[in-house]
Scaffold this motif. Structure first.
Motif, PDB file in Angstrom:
ATOM      1  N   TYR A 157      33.749  32.041  30.347  1.00  0.00           N
ATOM      2  CA  TYR A 157      34.522  32.941  29.487  1.00  0.00           C
ATOM      3  C   TYR A 157      34.796  32.285  28.130  1.00  0.00           C
ATOM      4  CZ  TYR A 157      35.505  36.078  33.409  1.00  0.00           C
ATOM      5  OH  TYR A 157      35.390  36.963  34.453  1.00  0.00           O
ATOM      6  N   LEU A 158      35.125  31.010  28.130  1.00  0.00           N
ATOM      7  CA  LEU A 158      35.385  30.299  26.878  1.00  0.00           C
ATOM      8  C   LEU A 158      34.143  30.258  26.001  1.00  0.00           C
ATOM      9  CD1 LEU A 158      37.267  28.516  25.138  1.00  0.00           C
ATOM     10  CD2 LEU A 158      36.383  26.561  26.407  1.00  0.00           C
ATOM     11  N   VAL A 159      33.000  29.964  26.595  1.00  0.00           N
ATOM     12  CA  VAL A 159      31.751  29.897  25.837  1.00  0.00           C
ATOM     13  C   VAL A 159      31.415  31.267  25.250  1.00  0.00           C
ATOM     14  CG1 VAL A 159      29.261  29.562  26.063  1.00  0.00           C
ATOM     15  CG2 VAL A 159      30.829  27.889  27.033  1.00  0.00           C
ATOM     16  N   TRP A 160      31.551  32.327  26.048  1.00  0.00           N
ATOM     17  CA  TRP A 160      31.255  33.668  25.546  1.00  0.00           C
ATOM     18  C   TRP A 160      32.214  34.062  24.428  1.00  0.00           C
ATOM     19  CZ3 TRP A 160      26.966  36.087  25.644  1.00  0.00           C
ATOM     20  CH2 TRP A 160      26.079  35.905  26.690  1.00  0.00           C
ATOM     21  N   THR A 161      33.476  33.683  24.545  1.00  0.00           N
ATOM     22  CA  THR A 161      34.450  33.982  23.496  1.00  0.00           C
ATOM     23  C   THR A 161      34.074  33.279  22.195  1.00  0.00           C
ATOM     24  OG1 THR A 161      36.192  34.230  25.152  1.00  0.00           O
ATOM     25  CG2 THR A 161      36.890  33.891  22.884  1.00  0.00           C
ATOM     26  N   ILE A 162      33.691  32.016  22.285  1.00  0.00           N
ATOM     27  CA  ILE A 162      33.286  31.279  21.095  1.00  0.00           C
ATOM     28  C   ILE A 162      32.039  31.899  20.477  1.00  0.00           C
ATOM     29  CG2 ILE A 162      32.369  29.058  20.299  1.00  0.00           C
ATOM     30  CD1 ILE A 162      34.307  27.735  22.324  1.00  0.00           C
ATOM     31  N   LEU A 163      31.065  32.283  21.312  1.00  0.00           N
ATOM     32  CA  LEU A 163      29.851  32.915  20.794  1.00  0.00           C
ATOM     33  C   LEU A 163      30.160  34.242  20.101  1.00  0.00           C
ATOM     34  CD1 LEU A 163      27.283  32.230  23.649  1.00  0.00           C
ATOM     35  CD2 LEU A 163      27.312  31.232  21.359  1.00  0.00           C
ATOM     36  N   VAL A 164      31.062  35.031  20.666  1.00  0.00           N
ATOM     37  CA  VAL A 164      31.433  36.295  20.041  1.00  0.00           C
ATOM     38  C   VAL A 164      32.119  36.046  18.709  1.00  0.00           C
ATOM     39  CG1 VAL A 164      32.993  38.276  20.265  1.00  0.00           C
ATOM     40  CG2 VAL A 164      31.507  37.645  22.157  1.00  0.00           C
ATOM     41  N   LEU A 165      33.015  35.068  18.650  1.00  0.00           N
ATOM     42  CA  LEU A 165      33.701  34.758  17.388  1.00  0.00           C
ATOM     43  C   LEU A 165      32.723  34.270  16.327  1.00  0.00           C
ATOM     44  CD1 LEU A 165      36.994  33.087  18.682  1.00  0.00           C
ATOM     45  CD2 LEU A 165      36.703  35.360  17.672  1.00  0.00           C
ATOM     46  N   VAL A 166      31.771  33.448  16.703  1.00  0.00           N
ATOM     47  CA  VAL A 166      30.755  32.989  15.759  1.00  0.00           C
ATOM     48  C   VAL A 166      29.914  34.169  15.286  1.00  0.00           C
ATOM     49  CG1 VAL A 166      28.652  31.621  15.553  1.00  0.00           C
ATOM     50  CG2 VAL A 166      30.678  30.612  16.575  1.00  0.00           C
ATOM     51  N   GLY A 167      29.538  35.052  16.194  1.00  0.00           N
ATOM     52  CA  GLY A 167      28.773  36.242  15.826  1.00  0.00           C
ATOM     53  C   GLY A 167      29.549  37.142  14.867  1.00  0.00           C
ATOM     54  N   LEU A 168      30.851  37.319  15.125  1.00  0.00           N
ATOM     55  CA  LEU A 168      31.673  38.124  14.224  1.00  0.00           C
ATOM     56  C   LEU A 168      31.789  37.474  12.847  1.00  0.00           C
ATOM     57  CD1 LEU A 168      34.532  39.293  16.613  1.00  0.00           C
ATOM     58  CD2 LEU A 168      32.723  40.685  15.596  1.00  0.00           C
ATOM     59  N   GLY A 169      31.896  36.157  12.822  1.00  0.00           N
ATOM     60  CA  GLY A 169      31.954  35.450  11.538  1.00  0.00           C
ATOM     61  C   GLY A 169      30.667  35.607  10.748  1.00  0.00           C
ATOM     62  N   ILE A 170      29.537  35.514  11.432  1.00  0.00           N
ATOM     63  CA  ILE A 170      28.246  35.691  10.759  1.00  0.00           C
ATOM     64  C   ILE A 170      28.110  37.127  10.269  1.00  0.00           C
ATOM     65  CG2 ILE A 170      25.753  35.758  11.151  1.00  0.00           C
ATOM     66  CD1 ILE A 170      26.122  33.317  12.987  1.00  0.00           C
ATOM     67  N   ALA A 171      28.506  38.098  11.089  1.00  0.00           N
ATOM     68  CA  ALA A 171      28.427  39.495  10.675  1.00  0.00           C
ATOM     69  C   ALA A 171      29.318  39.755   9.462  1.00  0.00           C
ATOM     70  CB  ALA A 171      28.822  40.403  11.838  1.00  0.00           C
ATOM     71  N   TYR A 172      30.515  39.204   9.460  1.00  0.00           N
ATOM     72  CA  TYR A 172      31.432  39.363   8.320  1.00  0.00           C
ATOM     73  C   TYR A 172      30.840  38.742   7.061  1.00  0.00           C
ATOM     74  CZ  TYR A 172      35.563  38.886   5.392  1.00  0.00           C
ATOM     75  OH  TYR A 172      36.437  38.938   4.345  1.00  0.00           O
ATOM     76  N   SER A 173      30.263  37.550   7.200  1.00  0.00           N
ATOM     77  CA  SER A 173      29.655  36.881   6.044  1.00  0.00           C
ATOM     78  C   SER A 173      28.485  37.687   5.491  1.00  0.00           C
ATOM     79  CB  SER A 173      29.179  35.479   6.429  1.00  0.00           C
ATOM     80  OG  SER A 173      30.261  34.692   6.840  1.00  0.00           O
ATOM     81  N   LEU A 174      27.637  38.210   6.384  1.00  0.00           N
ATOM     82  CA  LEU A 174      26.516  39.031   5.931  1.00  0.00           C
ATOM     83  C   LEU A 174      26.996  40.318   5.273  1.00  0.00           C
ATOM     84  CD1 LEU A 174      23.978  38.609   8.869  1.00  0.00           C
ATOM     85  CD2 LEU A 174      23.793  37.695   6.552  1.00  0.00           C
ATOM     86  N   PHE A 175      28.045  40.919   5.810  1.00  0.00           N
ATOM     87  CA  PHE A 175      28.603  42.120   5.217  1.00  0.00           C
ATOM     88  C   PHE A 175      29.127  41.851   3.810  1.00  0.00           C
ATOM     89  CE2 PHE A 175      32.298  44.885   4.427  1.00  0.00           C
ATOM     90  CZ  PHE A 175      31.674  46.120   4.463  1.00  0.00           C
ATOM     91  N   LYS A 176      29.839  40.729   3.640  1.00  0.00           N
ATOM     92  CA  LYS A 176      30.358  40.367   2.316  1.00  0.00           C
ATOM     93  C   LYS A 176      29.229  40.019   1.353  1.00  0.00           C
ATOM     94  CE  LYS A 176      34.425  39.911   1.542  1.00  0.00           C
ATOM     95  NZ  LYS A 176      35.286  40.852   0.858  1.00  0.00           N
ATOM     96  N   LEU A 177      28.138  39.485   1.854  1.00  0.00           N
ATOM     97  CA  LEU A 177      26.999  39.138   1.013  1.00  0.00           C
ATOM     98  C   LEU A 177      26.247  40.389   0.571  1.00  0.00           C
ATOM     99  CD1 LEU A 177      25.300  36.717  -0.053  1.00  0.00           C
ATOM    100  CD2 LEU A 177      23.905  36.971   1.998  1.00  0.00           C
ATOM    101  N   ILE A 178      26.068  41.329   1.474  1.00  0.00           N
ATOM    102  CA  ILE A 178      25.326  42.554   1.166  1.00  0.00           C
ATOM    103  C   ILE A 178      26.159  43.519   0.346  1.00  0.00           C
ATOM    104  CG2 ILE A 178      24.261  44.592   2.221  1.00  0.00           C
ATOM    105  CD1 ILE A 178      23.400  42.777   4.524  1.00  0.00           C
ATOM    106  N   TRP A 179      27.429  43.644   0.663  1.00  0.00           N
ATOM    107  CA  TRP A 179      28.295  44.627   0.022  1.00  0.00           C
ATOM    108  C   TRP A 179      29.399  43.899  -0.751  1.00  0.00           C
ATOM    109  CZ3 TRP A 179      28.765  49.868   2.556  1.00  0.00           C
ATOM    110  CH2 TRP A 179      29.473  50.750   1.769  1.00  0.00           C
ATOM    111  N   PRO A 180      29.066  43.295  -1.884  1.00  0.00           N
ATOM    112  CA  PRO A 180      30.102  42.572  -2.643  1.00  0.00           C
ATOM    113  C   PRO A 180      31.085  43.535  -3.282  1.00  0.00           C
ATOM    114  CG  PRO A 180      28.054  42.600  -3.868  1.00  0.00           C
ATOM    115  CD  PRO A 180      27.783  43.248  -2.540  1.00  0.00           C
ATOM    116  N   THR A 181      32.308  43.104  -3.384  1.00  0.00           N
ATOM    117  CA  THR A 181      33.345  43.948  -4.008  1.00  0.00           C
ATOM    118  C   THR A 181      33.281  43.743  -5.508  1.00  0.00           C
ATOM    119  OG1 THR A 181      34.963  42.174  -3.744  1.00  0.00           O
ATOM    120  CG2 THR A 181      34.853  43.834  -2.005  1.00  0.00           C
ATOM    121  N   ALA A 182      33.446  44.811  -6.239  1.00  0.00           N
ATOM    122  CA  ALA A 182      33.410  44.747  -7.714  1.00  0.00           C
ATOM    123  C   ALA A 182      34.764  44.295  -8.216  1.00  0.00           C
ATOM    124  CB  ALA A 182      33.046  46.111  -8.272  1.00  0.00           C
ATOM    125  N   HIS A 183      34.739  43.267  -9.078  1.00  0.00           N
ATOM    126  CA  HIS A 183      36.001  42.773  -9.664  1.00  0.00           C
ATOM    127  C   HIS A 183      36.143  43.283 -11.060  1.00  0.00           C
ATOM    128  CE1 HIS A 183      36.895  40.448  -6.243  1.00  0.00           C
ATOM    129  NE2 HIS A 183      35.955  39.518  -6.434  1.00  0.00           N
TER     130      HIS A 183
END
Length: 68
Positions: A42-68
């Motif tokens: 369970y701990l390993v799967w939780t860490i993998l999910v958190l890493v996956g969410l972090g990568i998805a968030y980073s890719l989302f911010k890279l693809i869809w940058p906010t205009a300043h």
């Protein structure tokens, strides 16, 4: 020398059998070990999910940058 080697090799299964019969793990230890394995899974799967969410968030911010 060859006879000694053959004698030692033939004694290994006997030794393993006797160890298994007289020094086997108790049911409580087996259950505790299984529970620990499950919790580590369970701990390993939780860490993998958190890493996956972090990568998805980073890719989302890279693809869809906010205009300043």
């Amino acid at each position: 020398m060859f006879k000694l080697l053959v004698l030692l090799l033939s004694a290994i299964p006997i030794f393993l059998f006797l160890k298994n019969v007289f020094f086997s793990r108790s049911q409580v230890f087996k259950k505790a070990s299984a529970d620990l394995k499950r919790q580590i899974d369970y701990l390993v799967w939780t860490i993998l999910v958190l890493v996956g969410l972090g990568i998805a968030y980073s890719l989302f911010k890279l693809i869809w940058p906010t205009a300043h």
